[in-house]
Design a protein around this motif. Structure first.
Motif, PDB file in Angstrom:
ATOM      1  N   THR A  71       3.352   7.759   4.537  1.00 38.54           N
ATOM      2  CA  THR A  71       3.084   8.870   5.550  1.00 38.54           C
ATOM      3  C   THR A  71       3.318   8.308   6.691  1.00 38.54           C
ATOM      4  O   THR A  71       4.088   8.869   7.604  1.00 38.54           O
ATOM      5  CB  THR A  71       1.921   9.704   5.152  1.00 38.54           C
ATOM      6  OG1 THR A  71       1.601   9.598   3.750  1.00 38.54           O
ATOM      7  CG2 THR A  71       1.844  11.079   5.770  1.00 38.54           C
ATOM      8  N   ASN A  72       2.372   7.404   7.108  1.00 38.66           N
ATOM      9  CA  ASN A  72       2.349   6.821   8.550  1.00 38.66           C
ATOM     10  C   ASN A  72       3.784   6.386   8.764  1.00 38.66           C
ATOM     11  O   ASN A  72       4.040   6.554   9.993  1.00 38.66           O
ATOM     12  CB  ASN A  72       1.593   5.556   8.576  1.00 38.66           C
ATOM     13  CG  ASN A  72       0.163   6.055   8.232  1.00 38.66           C
ATOM     14  OD1 ASN A  72      -0.679   6.141   9.069  1.00 38.66           O
ATOM     15  ND2 ASN A  72      -0.378   6.175   6.846  1.00 38.66           N
TER      16      ASN A  72
ATOM     17  N   MET B 211       0.850  -1.260   0.031  1.00 44.44           N
ATOM     18  CA  MET B 211      -0.043  -0.057  -0.093  1.00 44.44           C
ATOM     19  C   MET B 211       0.824   1.331  -0.045  1.00 44.44           C
ATOM     20  O   MET B 211       1.358   1.615   1.076  1.00 44.44           O
ATOM     21  CB  MET B 211      -0.893  -0.026   1.370  1.00 44.44           C
ATOM     22  CG  MET B 211      -1.969   1.196   1.304  1.00 44.44           C
ATOM     23  SD  MET B 211      -2.906   1.181   2.808  1.00 44.44           S
ATOM     24  CE  MET B 211      -4.038   0.279   2.662  1.00 44.44           C
ATOM     25  N   PRO B 212       1.073   1.847  -1.269  1.00 44.03           N
ATOM     26  CA  PRO B 212       2.086   2.986  -1.281  1.00 44.03           C
ATOM     27  C   PRO B 212       1.567   4.037  -0.323  1.00 44.03           C
ATOM     28  O   PRO B 212       2.394   4.846   0.291  1.00 44.03           O
ATOM     29  CB  PRO B 212       2.106   3.474  -2.506  1.00 44.03           C
ATOM     30  CG  PRO B 212       1.420   2.193  -3.275  1.00 44.03           C
ATOM     31  CD  PRO B 212       0.744   1.663  -2.389  1.00 44.03           C
ATOM     32  N   GLY B 213       0.444   4.338  -0.011  1.00 44.02           N
ATOM     33  CA  GLY B 213      -0.086   5.632   0.891  1.00 44.02           C
ATOM     34  C   GLY B 213       0.109   5.249   2.343  1.00 44.02           C
ATOM     35  O   GLY B 213       0.173   6.052   2.995  1.00 44.02           O
TER      36      GLY B 213
END
Lengths: 409, 184
Positions: free
Chosen positions: B120-121, B115-117
């Motif tokens: 940020t986390n 999951m590239p998103g």
């Protein structure tokens, strides 16, 4: 002649950006060939501050995370705290909360419509939409005492009840906004210039939206039926059967561009009006706080150990909070995820290959909120003095009395 | 797929690495009471990647959050929360994975390949708690300034924390008022 790449730095301080963030774009001609987004210019570590305060103080600190939709974070906070502590808000409070939250969605969506119009250069549209937004701000001020930072939610309920005069004012506003939404559809969605400027711009496919973990209207415009109010309902939303607004239900297909987002937001205003109407018509009788005595509430928090993850569907997307209580009157761990935290991820892929003129639309289409992302707090007077509770409370009471007098005539 | 099937799948895939689990049930609604479910699973750190892959095999999840807690001891408690089967009314099941990460080996595999998103986390956790994510390509600071000192992590409560760097934020309002240091 060889092509030369130019470097355009935008922000952190820039007239088009209301809050600090930096977008660095490298362009060849009109095309963007490399892009970099830097954030964190306003980070103040609000979670750390919350962990040093009691839960009621932290609740009102959470309200100050977002500068525009100040009910989103406290809503997620109370939902999470109630899950962790095993407190259930009284039915009347569970119906009042969505009314405030949906009124805020109306104001936030109309504000965004003005902002995107402004970024495109349609300033008359900005003034028209913001004029329409005033009515909901006045109504929120009447209901809560403030235009922003309403301080109306509490762990286990709400702090203010709705009176008959309030219900009448809400119904008047609903009638006004049904008409206003019709006008918005006519003026914005049917406008060929608006369509030309937004169709195909900032286009996000469904697959890409899933991978980037985007939330809220950005995900819904890409065709994902995702809405916390539908997937994991809470409070009165559980009685209403809310359905996510997606473009394929309105026009048959989802393109995931700036036009689709505009459409989703306008139709979500209508959905909010329906929800408010239902809550007002079915408002249960009874008390509004599960534990009205705050020292007793803090004592209960001290006695309870527990952790929970809770979420609220804010106007921009889901707000997720994680809270852990272990014997203090405040949280020992508090983690906040705001919608822009995920949605800003979509900027870099969308700006790559786009044209320079589209930068403001791509930046504005997700409705970025840097305060949410960076979690800013602390309110100070120009002399540098923190505004105390007593002062703010006194001012709020004065103002509410003034508005109530105006409403009654 | 219901909550029992999700648990079965996790059990089958993780075996003994699924240390314990809890199904939390929340009743929602005033006029019509209906139930929502959450899975809270405590896993062995070595099985983290496998657990995430199992969740991805159920449904493409939505990552709610990644967080960590340092209570000053020898390990950091990590919390990963995913939502699966969203898009269905009343259908989302939240799966929370918890595990201890010893401070002498703060390394975790990245999930940005799945999951590239999640980048940020992971970047936030990396700079706030000092956890290294193997395979994370972008290791720049996210919220902290580029010149932030090495080896200081704001969420740490041990000697790697930032007690000495912040004047007021670590104190309670009462403490500040008592000492007469003015307002925070």
């Amino acid at each position: 002649m060889p092509k030369t790449a130019y470097y355009i730095p935008i922000g952190p301080i820039h007239p088009a950006l209301k809050e600090p963030i930096r977008v660095e774009a490298e362009v060849e001609g009109e095309k963007i060939v490399r892009v970099d987004v830097k954030r964190g210019f306003a980070h103040r570590g609000i979670e750390y501050m919350g962990m040093k305060r009691n839960a009621i103080q932290t609740l009102y600190l959470s309200e100050r995370i977002c500068g525009i939709c100040s009910i989103s974070h406290p809503y997620a906070f109370v939902v999470t705290a109630e899950k962790a502590l095993g407190i259930e808000a009284p039915p009347r409070a569970q119906y009042i909360r969505p009314i405030i939250a949906e009124l805020e969605r109306i104001h936030s969506h109309i504000l965004w419509l003005g902002v995107i119009a402004h970024e495109m250069g349609f300033d008359s549209l900005l003034f028209w939409t913001w004029k329409g937004r005033e009515k909901v701000l006045d109504l929120l001020e009447l209901l809560t005492g403030n235009r922003i930072n309403y301080s109306v939610y509490m762990i286990g309920g709400v702090r203010r009840d709705l009176k008959e005069s309030h219900i009448k004012a809400i119904k008047d506003a609903i009638t006004y906004y049904w008409k206003f939404t019709e006008q918005m559809k006519e003026i914005i969605l049917s406008d060929p210039v608006y369509k030309a400027r937004t169709r195909g711009v900032a286009q996000l496919s469904k697959e890409m939206a899933l991978k980037l973990n985007v939330v809220g209207p950005v995900a819904r415009a890409a065709g994902i039926r995702m809405d916390i109010r539908q997937d994991m309902p809470y409070d009165a939303y559980a009685d209403i059967d809310v359905r996510a607004v997606v473009p394929q239900d309105i026009v048959g297909e989802a393109k995931g561009d700036a036009y689709d987002i505009t459409m989703v937001r306008i139709y979500e205003i209508e959905q909010s009006l329906d929800i408010i109407e239902y809550c007002v018509d079915n408002l249960p009788e009874g008390k509004i706080l599960a534990i009205p005595n705050y020292p007793a509430l803090l004592a209960k928090i001290r006695r309870t150990k527990g952790e929970a993850i809770g979420a609220h569907e804010a106007p921009r997307g889901e707000v997720v909070h994680y809270l852990k209580f272990d014997g203090r009157d405040g949280p020992s761990v508090w983690k906040v995820i705001a919608p822009s935290y995920n949605n800003i991820n979509s900027w870099a892929p969308l700006l790559l290959g786009a044209e320079v003129a589209d930068i403001p639309i791509v930046v504005a289409y997700i409705d970025p909120c840097m305060c949410c992302n960076d979690r800013v707090a602390l309110l100070k007077t120009p002399e540098g003095k923190v505004l105390g509770y007593e002062y703010i409370h006194k001012k709020a009471v004065e103002k509410t009395k003034k508005i109530e007098k105006e409403v009654r005539g | 797929m219901n909550i029992e099937e999700v648990i079965e799948k996790l059990k089958k895939s993780l075996g003994d690495a699924l240390l314990n689990y809890e199904i939390r049930e929340y009743e929602m609604g005033i006029r019509r009471k209906r139930k929502l479910y959450e899975v809270w699973a405590e896993i062995d750190r070595s099985a983290f990647r496998k657990a995430v892959e199992t969740i991805f095999s159920l449904d493409y999840p939505h990552l709610h959050l990644i967080s960590g807690e340092d209570n000053g001891g020898d390990s950091i408690k990590m919390i990963y929360s995913f939502g699966v089967f969203y898009s269905n009314p009343w259908g989302e099941i939240s799966i929370t994975l918890k595990f201890d990460l010893p401070k002498d080996s703060l390394i975790l595999p990245t999930i940005t390949d799945l999951m590239p998103g999640a980048e940020t986390n992971e970047r936030e956790i990396r700079e706030m708690l000092g956890i290294e994510f193997e395979g994370l390509k972008n290791k720049r600071h996210l919220f902290l300034p580029d010149d932030w000192p090495e080896g200081k992590y704001p969420w740490r409560r041990d000697e790697y924390g930032v007690e000495d760097m912040i004047k007021h934020t670590h104190k309670s309002v009462r403490e500040i008022r008592k000492k007469g240091e003015g307002n925070a």
